[in-house]
Every structure is written in C-alpha cells, then in structure tokens.
Design a protein around this motif. Structure first.
Motif, PDB file in Angstrom:
ATOM      1  N   GLN A   1      32.352  27.390  53.007  1.00  0.00           N
ATOM      2  CA  GLN A   1      32.287  28.850  52.949  1.00  0.00           C
ATOM      3  C   GLN A   1      33.516  29.424  52.252  1.00  0.00           C
ATOM      4  OE1 GLN A   1      31.564  30.726  56.710  1.00  0.00           O
ATOM      5  NE2 GLN A   1      31.535  32.794  55.872  1.00  0.00           N
ATOM      6  N   GLN A   2      34.685  28.867  52.549  1.00  0.00           N
ATOM      7  CA  GLN A   2      35.890  29.376  51.898  1.00  0.00           C
ATOM      8  C   GLN A   2      35.869  29.081  50.402  1.00  0.00           C
ATOM      9  OE1 GLN A   2      39.748  27.855  53.187  1.00  0.00           O
ATOM     10  NE2 GLN A   2      40.724  29.832  52.756  1.00  0.00           N
ATOM     11  N   ILE A   3      35.382  27.936  50.025  1.00  0.00           N
ATOM     12  CA  ILE A   3      35.244  27.614  48.591  1.00  0.00           C
ATOM     13  C   ILE A   3      34.340  28.647  47.921  1.00  0.00           C
ATOM     14  CG2 ILE A   3      34.230  25.971  46.962  1.00  0.00           C
ATOM     15  CD1 ILE A   3      35.252  23.733  48.861  1.00  0.00           C
ATOM     16  N   GLY A   4      33.226  28.979  48.570  1.00  0.00           N
ATOM     17  CA  GLY A   4      32.314  29.976  48.015  1.00  0.00           C
ATOM     18  C   GLY A   4      32.974  31.337  47.866  1.00  0.00           C
ATOM     19  N   GLN A   5      33.790  31.705  48.840  1.00  0.00           N
ATOM     20  CA  GLN A   5      34.496  32.991  48.774  1.00  0.00           C
ATOM     21  C   GLN A   5      35.484  33.016  47.617  1.00  0.00           C
ATOM     22  OE1 GLN A   5      36.124  33.035  52.723  1.00  0.00           O
ATOM     23  NE2 GLN A   5      34.347  34.056  53.624  1.00  0.00           N
ATOM     24  N   ILE A   6      36.170  31.906  47.411  1.00  0.00           N
ATOM     25  CA  ILE A   6      37.136  31.832  46.313  1.00  0.00           C
ATOM     26  C   ILE A   6      36.423  31.839  44.968  1.00  0.00           C
ATOM     27  CG2 ILE A   6      38.926  30.404  45.239  1.00  0.00           C
ATOM     28  CD1 ILE A   6      39.580  29.418  48.131  1.00  0.00           C
ATOM     29  N   GLU A   7      35.305  31.131  44.887  1.00  0.00           N
ATOM     30  CA  GLU A   7      34.534  31.141  43.636  1.00  0.00           C
ATOM     31  C   GLU A   7      34.041  32.544  43.297  1.00  0.00           C
ATOM     32  OE1 GLU A   7      31.622  28.109  44.397  1.00  0.00           O
ATOM     33  OE2 GLU A   7      32.810  26.567  43.332  1.00  0.00           O
ATOM     34  N   THR A   8      33.706  33.333  44.318  1.00  0.00           N
ATOM     35  CA  THR A   8      33.315  34.730  44.084  1.00  0.00           C
ATOM     36  C   THR A   8      34.467  35.516  43.483  1.00  0.00           C
ATOM     37  OG1 THR A   8      31.698  34.713  45.884  1.00  0.00           O
ATOM     38  CG2 THR A   8      32.538  36.858  45.197  1.00  0.00           C
ATOM     39  N   LEU A   9      35.669  35.285  43.993  1.00  0.00           N
ATOM     40  CA  LEU A   9      36.845  35.965  43.441  1.00  0.00           C
ATOM     41  C   LEU A   9      37.105  35.524  42.002  1.00  0.00           C
ATOM     42  CD1 LEU A   9      39.227  35.759  46.549  1.00  0.00           C
ATOM     43  CD2 LEU A   9      38.096  37.809  45.662  1.00  0.00           C
ATOM     44  N   ILE A  10      36.897  34.241  41.721  1.00  0.00           N
ATOM     45  CA  ILE A  10      37.069  33.746  40.342  1.00  0.00           C
ATOM     46  C   ILE A  10      36.066  34.432  39.417  1.00  0.00           C
ATOM     47  CG2 ILE A  10      36.849  31.719  38.848  1.00  0.00           C
ATOM     48  CD1 ILE A  10      37.830  30.025  41.227  1.00  0.00           C
ATOM     49  N   ASN A  11      34.813  34.539  39.867  1.00  0.00           N
ATOM     50  CA  ASN A  11      33.781  35.176  39.053  1.00  0.00           C
ATOM     51  C   ASN A  11      34.057  36.666  38.829  1.00  0.00           C
ATOM     52  OD1 ASN A  11      32.367  32.765  38.823  1.00  0.00           O
ATOM     53  ND2 ASN A  11      31.096  33.157  40.628  1.00  0.00           N
ATOM     54  N   LYS A  12      34.781  37.272  39.770  1.00  0.00           N
ATOM     55  CA  LYS A  12      35.158  38.683  39.615  1.00  0.00           C
ATOM     56  C   LYS A  12      36.319  38.843  38.625  1.00  0.00           C
ATOM     57  CE  LYS A  12      33.751  40.636  44.091  1.00  0.00           C
ATOM     58  NZ  LYS A  12      34.237  41.319  45.311  1.00  0.00           N
ATOM     59  N   LYS A  13      36.871  37.701  38.208  1.00  0.00           N
ATOM     60  CA  LYS A  13      37.985  37.687  37.252  1.00  0.00           C
ATOM     61  C   LYS A  13      39.201  38.453  37.778  1.00  0.00           C
ATOM     62  CE  LYS A  13      35.282  36.948  33.027  1.00  0.00           C
ATOM     63  NZ  LYS A  13      34.120  36.382  33.730  1.00  0.00           N
ATOM     64  N   VAL A  14      39.586  38.169  39.019  1.00  0.00           N
ATOM     65  CA  VAL A  14      40.824  38.745  39.538  1.00  0.00           C
ATOM     66  C   VAL A  14      41.984  38.239  38.685  1.00  0.00           C
ATOM     67  CG1 VAL A  14      39.927  38.979  41.892  1.00  0.00           C
ATOM     68  CG2 VAL A  14      41.093  36.855  41.210  1.00  0.00           C
ATOM     69  N   ASP A  15      43.089  38.934  38.722  1.00  0.00           N
ATOM     70  CA  ASP A  15      44.233  38.562  37.879  1.00  0.00           C
ATOM     71  C   ASP A  15      44.996  37.361  38.426  1.00  0.00           C
ATOM     72  OD1 ASP A  15      44.159  40.757  35.851  1.00  0.00           O
ATOM     73  OD2 ASP A  15      44.393  41.992  37.646  1.00  0.00           O
ATOM     74  N   VAL A  16      45.020  37.233  39.740  1.00  0.00           N
ATOM     75  CA  VAL A  16      45.775  36.153  40.369  1.00  0.00           C
ATOM     76  C   VAL A  16      45.179  35.925  41.754  1.00  0.00           C
ATOM     77  CG1 VAL A  16      47.526  37.740  41.267  1.00  0.00           C
ATOM     78  CG2 VAL A  16      48.115  35.338  40.957  1.00  0.00           C
ATOM     79  N   LEU A  17      45.293  34.699  42.250  1.00  0.00           N
ATOM     80  CA  LEU A  17      44.760  34.349  43.568  1.00  0.00           C
ATOM     81  C   LEU A  17      45.885  33.912  44.513  1.00  0.00           C
ATOM     82  CD1 LEU A  17      41.560  32.272  42.684  1.00  0.00           C
ATOM     83  CD2 LEU A  17      41.614  34.256  44.211  1.00  0.00           C
ATOM     84  N   VAL A  18      45.797  34.354  45.756  1.00  0.00           N
ATOM     85  CA  VAL A  18      46.649  33.833  46.828  1.00  0.00           C
ATOM     86  C   VAL A  18      45.716  33.122  47.796  1.00  0.00           C
ATOM     87  CG1 VAL A  18      48.191  34.384  48.737  1.00  0.00           C
ATOM     88  CG2 VAL A  18      48.345  35.674  46.593  1.00  0.00           C
TER      89      VAL A  18
END
Length: 388
Positions: free
Chosen positions: A138-155
């Motif tokens: 589930q956490q991987i899926g949440q992070i992939e959603t953020l990647i697809n949203k093209k956020v500038d940086v991830l924490v």
C-alpha cells in the motif's frame, strides 16, 4: 536554541549500522541494515547563502518512547521553539510529497505533525501527504501516486526500508530527488539524502552519562532494559552502551532484559530485573514508553538508591526529570523533529539551495542527528520537543 542539523555531529555513511529499518518506537516493523548515503541521479544544487536550520533538537523523535501507545494530535513540534537561521524568504514554489507509515505510535504521530507544521511555515511549499500505511504494498502504491503527480521532491519514511527500495529508485530515475527519513533504503541510489537518528550514539551517550555519575563509586553495577532483541537498532543501542562502559573499568553490567517498547513489557521485564538483582547503581532503559512500565515496577517493589536513564525523549519523561522526585534522572534523545528537517532539506533541494556555514555547494548525502542527554540542568531547553 539548538537545531537538528547543528546537532548532526557525524555525517554518517552508516559505518556503524545506526539507522535501523524500523523506528524503535513502534516495536512492530522489520528494520533494514544501514547503507552508505547518497548516490544515484543527483540534481545539481547551488548554495545561495541559506543557513539551513533544522528543527530544534527533539527528544528521541517525537515518537520514540511515547508514554502511551495511542497517537496524540498534540505532539510537540519543531516550531514550538524558534528555528533560527531558516531561510523563510519565498522562492520557487515546491510541491513536496511525504509518505510515512501509519501513525499508530506517539513517535510516528509526532513525525507527521512535525512535517505538516514545518511545511506550513513556508509560503512556497505545498505538502502532499499520504494517509500512511504499515503495509508495504500500500505504501509503494501511495508513493507511486506521488511520482505520477510529478511532485518536485519526495520525503519517505518507509515502513520497511528494504521492501521500498525499488520505489525509491523509481523516483530517483524519474528525476525526483528523495529524502530518505530514518529507516534507510537498501541501496544508496534510492535516495539523494538520508537523515535520521543515531541508535549507537544513544547507547554511547547513556553509558558515558552513567559512567560519569558513578565515577567515584568503587565496584559499581548497572543493568539494562533493552528493546526488541532481533532488531538492529536494539543491538546498536546495547553496543554503544557496552562500548562506553569500557571507559569505566570499575563499572560492571550485571543484568540485561529485552522488552518490547511497550508499557506492559517494560513493567514485566523490569520486575524480573529487580527480582534477580537486589541492588545495582544504574539502569539504562532503551525507550521512554517501556520506561513508564519500568517505573511502575520500581515503585511497586519499593526500590530506589539507583539512577535511571531513559531513551527517546517523551514529554512525560522530561516532566519527571524536571520534577526530580524519581529515579529517572536523564533521557537520551531520538528526535522526531527529524521530519521537519527533512522538509527543510526537500525544499532546499528543489530550490537549488545548499546549507549555510558549510564550504560545500551541495547538500550532504547523509545527516545523523545527535543523541543529546537531557537532564534536570538542561531539560527546559528540550521540553518543547517532548512528544506525548
């Protein structure tokens, strides 16, 4: 006023395996081995005179040893103290994606509170925060959603560092820099910067504090109430403690029990230590949450005549230290305000800024936070960071 990065005495590359996969305070997640920091596709960052201030040093993270297993909406935050030196001037707008485990423990709740509070202080930051999950898929899926949203940086504070390494790599390969928070990924290519606590340093500083308190006592004895033994973070805390005691040959560790970072386990295991050892001079307890149970056992047994050192930096532990009416005389921090520092790092990375006061143009690949010892003499400095 102290700040996290000013307490980062060591720029670690995990030489001592001090970053455990799981945060001590939940007692539930598997932990990964520490890996040298940095590496992977790194966006060029230029220094523009920013004095990068991290959040004020916290007690073992807002979460580590919380005094209850319930999350609390009123967690101490880095903004409860002045975070002097932070460049608040608006810059390029930055969208930061934040993904962490479920906030089912005081320390983890404090991580989320600190991240949100820190992001709010910046007019040029939008924080996209996930719901949080201990399920790796589930956490991987949440992070992939953020990647697809093209956020500038991830924490990312992974529920399991090893299991989430591939999604970290995916973000880096997509050109999104990753700030890996505390539980380290299995590959240094999966993050641009790692920031977290120092489990070895906790034990080391606890041992030195106890050693100095007992330096004039001949044939002193100490006991240890550890955390979950199959976790690397527990082994590192014990190793640091044992290494410190080597400097005090007149002190002997005569007993050790492993608890589970819970009040109940702390009480039962401490009762066993008290029964097995009619007298000793000091106790090193790895976690303030299980320490609540340990104190109950001590009171029920009517024991005193020794000093106790805790770990993490809960508000309850600090209040007890300040009152001065208990065997608990100190606690060693594992600061949850590290998430506020991670937000600062993420903003600086996305805006092409470095850290003031350093000669290098780039943000460091790895930052280990210092495990300060909180005593009655300095507790007022740290009270605002104690987590509930």
């Amino acid at each position: 006023m102290r700040e996290h990065l000013h307490h980062a005495e060591r720029n670690v590359h995990a030489e001592r395996n001090v970053h455990a996969e799981r945060n001590e305070h939940t007692g539930r997640d598997a932990h990964a081995e520490a890996v040298p920091g940095g590496g992977g596709p790194q966006p060029r960052t230029t220094r523009r005179g920013i004095l990068f201030g991290a959040a004020a040093v916290s007690a073992g993270a807002l979460l580590t040893a919380c005094t209850s297993n319930e999350s609390n909406d009123r967690a101490a935050t880095s903004d409860d103290q002045q975070a002097g030196g932070i460049d608040d001037r608006p810059g390029k707008h930055v969208t930061i994606g934040f993904a962490g485990p479920q906030a089912d423990h005081g320390w983890l709740n404090a991580i989320n509170v600190n991240a949100k509070s820190r992001a709010r202080r910046y007019k040029d930051v939008t924080l996209e925060i996930t719901e949080g999950s201990n399920d790796t898929a589930q956490q991987i899926g949440q992070i992939e959603t953020l990647i697809n949203k093209k956020v500038d940086v991830l924490v990312i504070l992974p529920a399991d560092g090893k299991a989430l390494t591939q999604v970290g790599l995916k973000a880096m390969r997509a050109g999104i820099p990753v700030v890996n928070l505390d539980r380290v990924f299995a590959s240094p290519q999966a993050y641009r910067c790692w920031i977290g606590g120092d489990n070895y340093g906790m034990g080391l500083n606890a041992g030195h504090y106890i050693g100095e308190q007992l330096k004039d006592k001949k044939h002193a004895t100490v006991v240890e109430l550890a955390g979950i033994d199959n976790l690397e973070l527990t082994r590192q805390r014990t190793k640091g403690f044992d290494d410190a005691l080597k400097n005090y040959p007149h002190i002997e560790k005569v007993g050790r029990q492993a608890a589970e970072f819970t009040v109940e386990s702390g009480q039962s295991k401490m009762a066993g230590l008290l029964q097995a050892h009619p007298s000793f001079d000091a106790l090193w307890n790895h976690d303030d949450d299980q320490g609540v149970g340990a104190e109950r056992a001590i009171e029920q047994a009517g024991r005193d005549g020794f000093l106790m050192v805790g770990g993490a930096g809960s508000r309850k532990a600090m209040d007890t230290i300040k009152a001065g009416n208990s065997v608990l005389k100190a606690t060693v921090l594992y600061p949850p305000t590290m998430s506020a520092s991670a937000i600062d790092l993420a903003r600086a990375l996305a805006q092409g800024k470095g850290i003031g006061g350093m000669a290098e143009l780039e943000i460091p690949a790895s930052l280990t936070l210092y495990s300060a010892v909180v005593t009655k003499e300095n507790v007022d400095d740290y009270l605002p960071t104690g987590f509930h």
